[in-house]
Design an enzyme around this catalytic site. Structure first.
Site, short mmCIF file in Angstrom:
data_model
loop_
_atom_site.label_atom_id
_atom_site.label_comp_id
_atom_site.label_asym_id
_atom_site.label_seq_id
_atom_site.Cartn_x
_atom_site.Cartn_y
_atom_site.Cartn_z
N HIS A 68 -56.76 -27.50 -31.25
CA HIS A 68 -58.37 -28.09 -31.26
C HIS A 68 -58.65 -29.06 -31.58
O HIS A 68 -59.44 -30.07 -31.14
CB HIS A 68 -58.88 -26.89 -31.68
CG HIS A 68 -58.83 -26.43 -30.86
ND1 HIS A 68 -60.08 -25.02 -30.12
CD2 HIS A 68 -58.29 -25.84 -30.14
CE1 HIS A 68 -59.82 -24.64 -29.56
NE2 HIS A 68 -58.50 -24.21 -28.76
N VAL A 72 -59.71 -33.27 -29.41
CA VAL A 72 -61.22 -33.57 -29.65
C VAL A 72 -61.07 -35.05 -30.38
O VAL A 72 -60.73 -35.09 -31.80
CB VAL A 72 -61.92 -32.62 -30.12
CG1 VAL A 72 -63.61 -33.07 -29.91
CG2 VAL A 72 -61.99 -31.51 -29.14
N GLY A 74 -58.76 -36.93 -31.00
CA GLY A 74 -57.01 -37.22 -30.68
C GLY A 74 -57.08 -36.61 -32.84
O GLY A 74 -58.16 -36.29 -33.04
N SER A 78 -60.64 -34.51 -37.22
CA SER A 78 -62.01 -34.41 -37.11
C SER A 78 -62.44 -32.66 -37.38
O SER A 78 -63.54 -32.29 -37.22
CB SER A 78 -62.44 -34.95 -35.69
OG SER A 78 -62.13 -34.70 -34.60
N ASN A 96 -64.55 -22.96 -31.41
CA ASN A 96 -64.31 -22.90 -32.68
C ASN A 96 -65.18 -22.04 -33.36
O ASN A 96 -64.48 -21.42 -33.91
CB ASN A 96 -63.93 -24.36 -32.96
CG ASN A 96 -63.51 -25.11 -32.11
OD1 ASN A 96 -62.38 -24.89 -32.29
ND2 ASN A 96 -63.77 -26.39 -32.29
N HIS A 195 -49.55 -19.20 -27.24
CA HIS A 195 -49.76 -18.00 -27.55
C HIS A 195 -49.35 -16.70 -27.59
O HIS A 195 -50.04 -15.81 -27.08
CB HIS A 195 -50.65 -17.67 -25.71
CG HIS A 195 -51.71 -18.52 -25.73
ND1 HIS A 195 -52.95 -18.97 -24.79
CD2 HIS A 195 -52.81 -19.34 -26.68
CE1 HIS A 195 -53.45 -19.62 -24.04
NE2 HIS A 195 -53.09 -20.02 -26.17
N SER A 251 -45.07 -8.79 -29.39
CA SER A 251 -44.76 -8.88 -29.92
C SER A 251 -45.90 -10.64 -30.67
O SER A 251 -45.24 -11.39 -31.19
CB SER A 251 -43.21 -9.95 -30.15
OG SER A 251 -43.27 -10.46 -28.87
N ASP A 256 -41.94 -16.28 -30.07
CA ASP A 256 -40.38 -15.89 -29.28
C ASP A 256 -41.14 -16.60 -28.12
O ASP A 256 -42.21 -16.78 -27.49
CB ASP A 256 -40.39 -13.51 -29.40
CG ASP A 256 -40.93 -13.15 -29.30
OD1 ASP A 256 -41.97 -13.70 -28.57
OD2 ASP A 256 -41.29 -12.31 -29.22
#
Length: 331
Positions: A68, A72, A74, A78, A96, A195, A251, A256
């Protein structure tokens, strides 16, 4: 003082040489703090290790925080800046807040590093190191992090809405979003593998469970049995927005390839996960990652290094914040 033509050429050459040298010095590289603050990466790892030992959920939070941050303005740290009465910062924007946690881990590392090497290690670099360490501590491969980032001085909440891809994005939208940051579709698929750890609020995918569209009440690309499980875990999506479920139920705390196996079984939690099966080419990448743990780990680390170079401030740009939450002028 006046120069003849030969003098002008010499001056132009010297200026060009100096500019070239400055540009080279400004590049990120490995071992950036070897001489100026040799304990930098060890200190960050120690703080991440302590935090993850107390709450494994911090691992996914740190990887997400780095992502994140980079998308935004780079990778300039920030996202770490606090809001002020006159400005709402990135960390308090809807993508966020309230789901982003773990800022104190960066604070603790920064405090120790300021005591050892004052105004030397940037908050942006600390976050990049911490994300890598979070991957390692959950079973992922160690990858070297390029360093030398400087910290930004601006953080604007609204910029998150136009730069961060939401979980509702389809393949074309995702591909375009990552392309705008200089990342390929393949790299997007590798980075999505993050994820495999962490949890999500029910509100991030509840649209797939009820009133999906005018034709289907439930997203037809979602495995019915999994949808039933999610409905039990999120019994009332309107009032249960703060309920959380693991993104990878098999898991949730291990880095993994189970994330990709879930997608193959139509058990991707977000639309942006399951959409990776939309074309033969992307589906082939999903199958490849699911079957090749070693290959995925290597490619993920490489993609993270590339992501970590998005829009970086280097050389004399930006600053080295004394406190990651506050721009130096207000410290």
């Amino acid at each position: 003082m006046a120069f003849g033509r030969g003098g002008e050429v010499l001056v132009a050459f010297v200026v060009a040489l100096c500019m070239s040298a400055t540009k080279l010095e400004a590049q990120l590289h490995m071992g950036y703090y070897d001489k100026t603050c040799p304990q930098a990466e060890f200190v960050v790892m120690d703080e991440v290790k302590k935090a993850v030992a107390g709450n494994i959920g911090f691992a996914a939070a740190l990887v997400r925080m780095h992502f994140h941050d980079c998308f935004v303005r780079g990778c300039d740290g920030s996202i770490l800046i606090d809001s002020t009465p006159n400005n709402m910062a990135e960390k308090d924007a809807p993508p966020n807040n309230p789901s982003m946690v773990g800022f104190e881990i960066i604070d603790n590392a920064k405090k120790r590093l300021e005591a050892e090497c004052k105004r030397t290690v940037s908050c942006a670099d600390i976050l990049a190191f911490a994300a890598r360490d979070a991957v390692v501590l959950t079973g992922g491969f160690f990858y070297k992090v390029l360093a030398g980032r400087r910290d930004g001085k601006v953080s604007i909440a609204n910029e998150t809405l136009t730069n961060l891809p939401p979980p509702s994005f389809d393949l074309n939208q995702l591909t375009q979003s990552f392309a705008q940051k200089g990342l390929s579709q393949d790299e997007m698929i590798f980075l999505s593998g993050a994820h495999t750890i962490g949890r999500s609020h029910c509100s991030s995918f509840s649209n797939r469970l009820d009133n999906f569209n005018s034709t289907f009440s439930q997203d037809p690309s979602l495995d019915p049995a999994y949808a039933g499980q999610l409905k039990q875990e999120c019994p009332n999506t309107s009032s249960g927005a703060n309920q959380v479920v693991p993104m990878d139920p098999n898991s949730p705390n291990t880095f993994d390839t189970s994330y990709y196996s879930n997608i193959l079984a139509n058990r991707g939690l977000f639309t942006s996960d399951q959409t990776l099966m939309s074309t033969p080419a992307t589906a082939a990448k999903v199958r490849q990652n699911a079957a090749d743990w070693l290959g995925f780990q290597k490619k993920f680390g490489k993609a993270m290094r590339k992501m970590g170079k998005i829009g970086v401030l280097t050389g004399s740009e930006g600053e080295i914040r004394c406190n990651c939450r506050v721009v130096n002028g207000f410290y």
